[in-house]
Design a protein around this motif. Structure first.
Motif, short mmCIF file in Angstrom:
data_model
loop_
_atom_site.label_atom_id
_atom_site.label_comp_id
_atom_site.label_asym_id
_atom_site.label_seq_id
_atom_site.Cartn_x
_atom_site.Cartn_y
_atom_site.Cartn_z
N GLU A 1 0.81 -1.21 0.00
CA GLU A 1 0.00 0.00 0.00
C GLU A 1 0.85 1.27 0.00
O GLU A 1 0.38 2.33 -0.38
N MET A 2 2.11 1.13 0.40
CA MET A 2 2.95 2.33 0.46
C MET A 2 3.12 2.96 -0.93
O MET A 2 3.25 4.16 -1.06
N TYR B 1 -8.78 7.38 2.37
CA TYR B 1 -7.46 7.67 2.92
C TYR B 1 -7.43 7.46 4.44
O TYR B 1 -6.43 7.03 5.00
N ARG B 2 -8.51 7.81 5.07
CA ARG B 2 -8.59 7.63 6.52
C ARG B 2 -8.31 6.18 6.86
O ARG B 2 -7.61 5.85 7.81
N MET C 1 -6.69 3.98 4.97
CA MET C 1 -5.30 3.64 4.70
C MET C 1 -4.42 4.10 5.85
O MET C 1 -3.47 3.42 6.23
N LEU C 2 -4.75 5.26 6.37
CA LEU C 2 -3.94 5.79 7.46
C LEU C 2 -3.93 4.85 8.64
O LEU C 2 -2.90 4.64 9.29
N ARG C 3 -5.08 4.28 8.93
CA ARG C 3 -5.11 3.39 10.08
C ARG C 3 -4.23 2.16 9.82
O ARG C 3 -3.54 1.68 10.71
N ASP D 1 -6.03 5.99 -7.39
CA ASP D 1 -5.92 7.43 -7.16
C ASP D 1 -7.18 8.16 -7.62
O ASP D 1 -7.69 9.04 -6.93
N LEU E 1 1.05 3.44 -3.05
CA LEU E 1 -0.07 4.29 -3.43
C LEU E 1 0.11 5.70 -2.87
O LEU E 1 -0.56 6.64 -3.32
N LEU E 2 0.97 5.83 -1.89
CA LEU E 2 1.06 7.10 -1.18
C LEU E 2 2.05 8.03 -1.85
O LEU E 2 1.73 9.11 -2.32
N PRO F 1 -12.39 10.54 -0.82
CA PRO F 1 -11.17 10.71 -0.01
C PRO F 1 -11.24 10.07 1.36
O PRO F 1 -10.22 9.91 2.01
N VAL G 1 -1.56 1.91 7.71
CA VAL G 1 -0.14 2.28 7.71
C VAL G 1 0.33 2.62 9.11
O VAL G 1 1.43 2.26 9.51
N GLY G 2 -0.53 3.30 9.85
CA GLY G 2 -0.19 3.61 11.24
C GLY G 2 0.06 2.36 12.05
O GLY G 2 1.01 2.28 12.82
N GLY G 3 -0.78 1.37 11.85
CA GLY G 3 -0.60 0.11 12.55
C GLY G 3 0.73 -0.53 12.19
O GLY G 3 1.44 -1.05 13.05
#
Lengths: 229, 229
Positions: free
Chosen positions: B83-84, B123-124, B126-128, B113, B86-87, B120, B130-132
């Motif tokens: 997933e990285m 993204y929230r 995805m953030l969870r 994208d 994609l960022l 959008p 990646v944060g994990g």
DNA sequence: CATCATCCGTGATGACCGTCACAGATCGAT
DNA sequence: ATCGATCTGTGACGGTCATCACGGATGATG
């Protein structure tokens, strides 16, 4: 407040935002100061918001029960810290302290969430930051796994040069941050004494030097070579 | 395609999305298969999208020049990987392989994208994720820094139990994934021989056991205790 | 400038753990 | 059922690096 605005618009971490977003964020920011030697938050604390460094620097570290420290990063102006708390509700995963006095901008979680709901593009931005942190973490872990002590020290110096390096002259990079050997040791995951030995060897070989207390990389290739896996 | 839908809605990693979002994602997903022993991508490759595991499992690892491996994670059905990419546009930071045949859903970067631009909120999510991952990475680094070998092995077993554990009976957790000692060693950052010694000691003490090849944690506290810093 | 605190250099010692070596066990494949 | 390949147990050995010890340097502070 103009200075916050400047930073949000220009800094590496926070830059690239559309002007209206930056303005919105500016309205959320609550300026604050941190005295020398104080703790901003500790691992395990509940996370109620995040901070942007305006002035000074913060050290992000993990601490063991016995008081050993693993330094993860030193953050300078323009960097975000504590952003993970905005994502999940989890407690803080690291400890952040200020050695010297620092000025910060605080973003409250609730306020930030509300703002983000209206401007979800902000998440895209956060993703890039958190993603970068993850890459860094993996990189450090790889170094720890594959490199012997001198390689880890080299890697550490190169990382610090990324954050604080100024190319003072063709091929010479000054690390503009006051570092003790203990700091380097705590980043590299090594005993201070051995870091001392390695650094001195490199000084004698002309690979690095010290200019009024600041380390300076003279032969980047040598370090890159030592840090290559 | 019903199965993809199921996974996206129900899995830990991808769940929690609003139904219309899940449906939108489903439309983007391109199903694909991976043969046993093949490489999905390698560190350094350009990243053109990300994958969700539908069936089977993938190993995420870092490789040294000498061929040593640092296993970062084993991902089962419902997990996202890659997933990285994609960022940021950065190359892949780890290598992902399949030991056994696996079925995946591929999400193209461009398509994703475009979809995310309209939705959008994704993204929230995805953030969870990646944060994990970042929390996990820090955790592993802390273990590497502070714990001696047995502690790191204990930590590894506990992590695996989080992903693959089934509480088969009061207090007994079976790790439902086929692990070799070498796997555990590569996760814990230790030599296979020493992992063998540690595991046998624990088997003799009744802390763990093996049931037709699968490891089973009998006394969780003992391991937690060994892994505590 | 005197004093105290921290930081730095360097030797000696030894523990932890990686490496080597090899025999027995286990498991797929033919 | 047999063979080869991989996985596992265990001993021996040695290197890397942490720890201890301590004297000298450097720098803050009254």
């Amino acid at each position: 407040m103009a200075q916050i605005d400047d930073l949000l618009e220009n800094s590496f971490s926070l830059g690239g935002l559309a002007p209206d977003l930056a303005a919105g964020l500016e309205a959320l920011a609550r300026p604050m100061k941190l005295k020398a030697g104080t703790i901003l938050f500790e691992a395990g604390d509940p996370g109620n918001g995040c901070y942007a460094v305006l002035e000074g620097s913060l050290r992000v570290s993990l601490l063991s029960a016995e008081g050993d420290e693993q330094l993860l990063a030193v953050l300078g102006p323009g960097q975000l810290v504590g952003e993970m708390a905005l994502l999940d509700g989890q407690p803080r995963s690291a400890t952040v302290t200020a050695l010297k006095p620092a000025r910060l901008a605080f973003f409250d979680k609730q306020a930030f969430d509300r703002f983000a709901e209206d401007n979800p593009e902000i998440y895209r931005h956060m993703l890039r930051i958190v993603g970068g942190r993850l890459r860094l973490a993996n990189d450090v872990l790889a170094a720890r796994s594959f490199l012997p002590l001198p390689g880890r020290v080299a890697k550490t110096l190169l990382l610090l040069a990324d954050s604080f390096g100024k190319e003072v002259e063709k091929g010479r990079t000054l690390i503009h941050y006051k570092l003790s050997q203990a700091d380097i040791a705590n980043m590299a995951g090594a005993a201070r004494e051995n870091v001392s030995r390695v650094l001195n060897e490199w000084k004698r070989a002309g690979t690095i030097s010290q200019i009024s207390g600041y380390y300076c990389i003279e032969k980047m290739e040598k370090l890159e070579d030592a840090a290559s896996m």
